[in-house]
Design a protein around this motif. Structure first.
Motif, PDB file in Angstrom:
ATOM      1  N   GLY A  22       0.632  -1.319  -0.006  1.00  0.00           N
ATOM      2  CA  GLY A  22       0.160  -0.159  -0.194  1.00  0.00           C
ATOM      3  C   GLY A  22       0.772   0.887   0.172  1.00  0.00           C
ATOM      4  N   MET A  23       1.813   1.470  -0.287  1.00  0.00           N
ATOM      5  CA  MET A  23       3.218   2.347  -0.226  1.00  0.00           C
ATOM      6  C   MET A  23       3.663   2.895  -1.499  1.00  0.00           C
ATOM      7  N   CYS A  24       3.269   2.267  -2.274  1.00  0.00           N
ATOM      8  CA  CYS A  24       3.791   3.020  -3.870  1.00  0.00           C
ATOM      9  C   CYS A  24       2.978   3.888  -4.944  1.00  0.00           C
ATOM     10  N   GLY A  25       1.567   2.424  -4.638  1.00  0.00           N
ATOM     11  CA  GLY A  25       0.196   3.104  -5.904  1.00  0.00           C
ATOM     12  C   GLY A  25       0.476   2.447  -6.795  1.00  0.00           C
ATOM     13  N   GLY A  26       0.979   1.319  -7.065  1.00  0.00           N
ATOM     14  CA  GLY A  26       1.174   1.053  -8.443  1.00  0.00           C
ATOM     15  C   GLY A  26       0.177   0.084  -9.039  1.00  0.00           C
ATOM     16  N   CYS A  27       0.242  -0.404  -7.693  1.00  0.00           N
ATOM     17  CA  CYS A  27      -1.661  -0.947  -8.076  1.00  0.00           C
ATOM     18  C   CYS A  27      -2.637  -0.513  -8.148  1.00  0.00           C
ATOM     19  N   ARG A  28      -3.080   0.692  -7.783  1.00  0.00           N
ATOM     20  CA  ARG A  28      -3.987   1.007  -8.100  1.00  0.00           C
ATOM     21  C   ARG A  28      -5.163   0.712  -9.099  1.00  0.00           C
ATOM     22  N   VAL A  29      -6.601   1.246  -8.969  1.00  0.00           N
ATOM     23  CA  VAL A  29      -7.369  -0.045  -9.766  1.00  0.00           C
ATOM     24  C   VAL A  29      -8.690   1.055  -9.288  1.00  0.00           C
ATOM     25  N   THR A  30      -9.650   1.467 -10.094  1.00  0.00           N
ATOM     26  CA  THR A  30     -10.854   2.142  -9.933  1.00  0.00           C
ATOM     27  C   THR A  30     -11.234   0.695  -9.307  1.00  0.00           C
ATOM     28  N   VAL A  31     -12.462   1.101  -8.699  1.00  0.00           N
ATOM     29  CA  VAL A  31     -13.337   0.334  -7.625  1.00  0.00           C
ATOM     30  C   VAL A  31     -14.561   1.197  -7.584  1.00  0.00           C
ATOM     31  N   GLY A  32     -16.158   1.496  -8.249  1.00  0.00           N
ATOM     32  CA  GLY A  32     -17.104   2.794  -8.452  1.00  0.00           C
ATOM     33  C   GLY A  32     -16.287   3.743  -7.799  1.00  0.00           C
ATOM     34  N   ASP A  33     -15.777   3.838  -8.869  1.00  0.00           N
ATOM     35  CA  ASP A  33     -15.369   5.770  -8.977  1.00  0.00           C
ATOM     36  C   ASP A  33     -13.950   5.949  -7.828  1.00  0.00           C
ATOM     37  N   LYS A  34     -13.977   4.886  -6.456  1.00  0.00           N
ATOM     38  CA  LYS A  34     -12.887   5.295  -6.135  1.00  0.00           C
ATOM     39  C   LYS A  34     -11.385   4.443  -6.503  1.00  0.00           C
ATOM     40  N   THR A  35     -10.720   4.991  -5.846  1.00  0.00           N
ATOM     41  CA  THR A  35      -9.321   3.870  -6.209  1.00  0.00           C
ATOM     42  C   THR A  35      -8.551   2.969  -5.041  1.00  0.00           C
ATOM     43  N   LYS A  36      -8.400   2.191  -5.619  1.00  0.00           N
ATOM     44  CA  LYS A  36      -8.179   1.362  -4.156  1.00  0.00           C
ATOM     45  C   LYS A  36      -6.992   0.421  -5.002  1.00  0.00           C
ATOM     46  N   PHE A  37      -6.341   0.221  -3.563  1.00  0.00           N
ATOM     47  CA  PHE A  37      -4.859  -0.155  -4.093  1.00  0.00           C
ATOM     48  C   PHE A  37      -5.102  -1.987  -3.460  1.00  0.00           C
TER      49      PHE A  37
END
Ligand code: FES
Length: 273
Positions: free
Chosen positions: A220-235
């Motif tokens: 959860g530190m780098c943000g590389g794995c971010r995905v959008t789920v229900g218009d929210k950014t999730k890791f």
């Protein structure tokens, strides 16, 4: 060091199984969780969801497709060789409970990820129908294990060389037309998960998907794995890897997964030379 105690080549050598000594991870891991592996000091960190864990033996099993330089380096490792780093278990385990009828759908190496989840839903007392698919019969993996893990197994191949001739989505639709399903799980290539979710949404069946974006730290530190789920950014590494498939922005995920395709290909080509 994390020594390989068993190695198998599947699907004409394109898919590799490694059983690895990792007693602390094996003791804690639950279905749906993943590890990040590095073959050597300079190696890339590769996230892979565990296909099997054996707490008594102290081993975990990963199954991966050779798709680039890093997985080609993994493929070179033989029984007795070791991965330099394996960290985990990471991510949230699958939420498993008795809901009634469960439909598990897997494609490609997603079937390996689906296997412990399918078994857990069956052990929780659910009636589990499983649909697995591959491009052709010789690329299909874990058929016997999926048969044992479910109450009913359907198989599809794109070229018709085995089972239903067509995509898993054809069979998903056929099952949903006939039966009431309380929960679906879809794990495989992004287009497959997207297509399955489009169908289950029409039938109002809650659907879990397991996402495998590019990851670096896995914490959860780098943000590389971010995905959008229900218009929210999730890791995906800490909030997932499983999400409500009806809320996932699959197009964005696919674009992000392709971001380094040219560099990855150049790297793989120079490794193979
Ligand atoms: Fe870095 Fe998830 S891999 S935040």
């Amino acid at each position: 060091m994390f020594t390989i105690v068993k190695r198998e080549e599947m699907a004409q050598g394109t898919v590799i199984l490694n059983e690895i000594e990792a007693p602390l991870i094996a003791r804690k891991a639950q279905p749906g969780q993943f590890v990040i592996l590095k073959a050597n000091e300079e190696g890339e960190r590769i996230p892979l969801t565990m296909a099997e864990t054996d707490a008594a033996k102290g081993t975990i099993t990963i199954i991966y497709m050779v798709v680039g330089k890093s997985t080609a380096v993994f493929r070179d490792l033989q029984v007795g060789d070791a991965y330099q780093d394996v960290i985990g278990p990471l991510g949230k385990p699958t939420h498993v409970e008795k809901v009634g009828k469960v439909l598990c759908v897997g494609g490609g190496t997603g079937v390996a990820v689906l296997h412990p989840i399918t078994r857990a839903f069956k052990e929780a007392g659910n009636d589990v129908t499983c649909i697995i698919g591959a491009r052709s019969k010789d690329l299909l993996i874990l058929e016997d294990k999926m048969k044992a893990a479910s109450n009913d197994l359907r198989v599809c191949t794109d070229d018709g060389s085995y089972g239903h001739h067509g995509f898993v989505t054809d069979v998903v639709k056929a099952v949903l037309d006939k039966e009431k399903v309380d929960q679906a799980v879809a794990i495989g290539p992004v287009p497959m998960m997207k297509a399955v979710c489009a169908i289950t949404k029409q039938y109002d069946v809650p659907t879990l998907v397991s996402l495998n974006p590019i990851m670096i730290d896995g914490t959860g530190m780098c943000g590389g794995c971010r995905v959008t789920v229900g218009d929210k950014t999730k890791f995906a590494c800490v909030d997932g890897p499983e999400f409500d498939g009806h809320q996932v922005n699959f197009d964005e995920l696919q674009t992000r997964l392709r971001a380094y395709m040219e560099e990855e290909k150049a790297c793989y080509d120079s490794h193979c030379r």
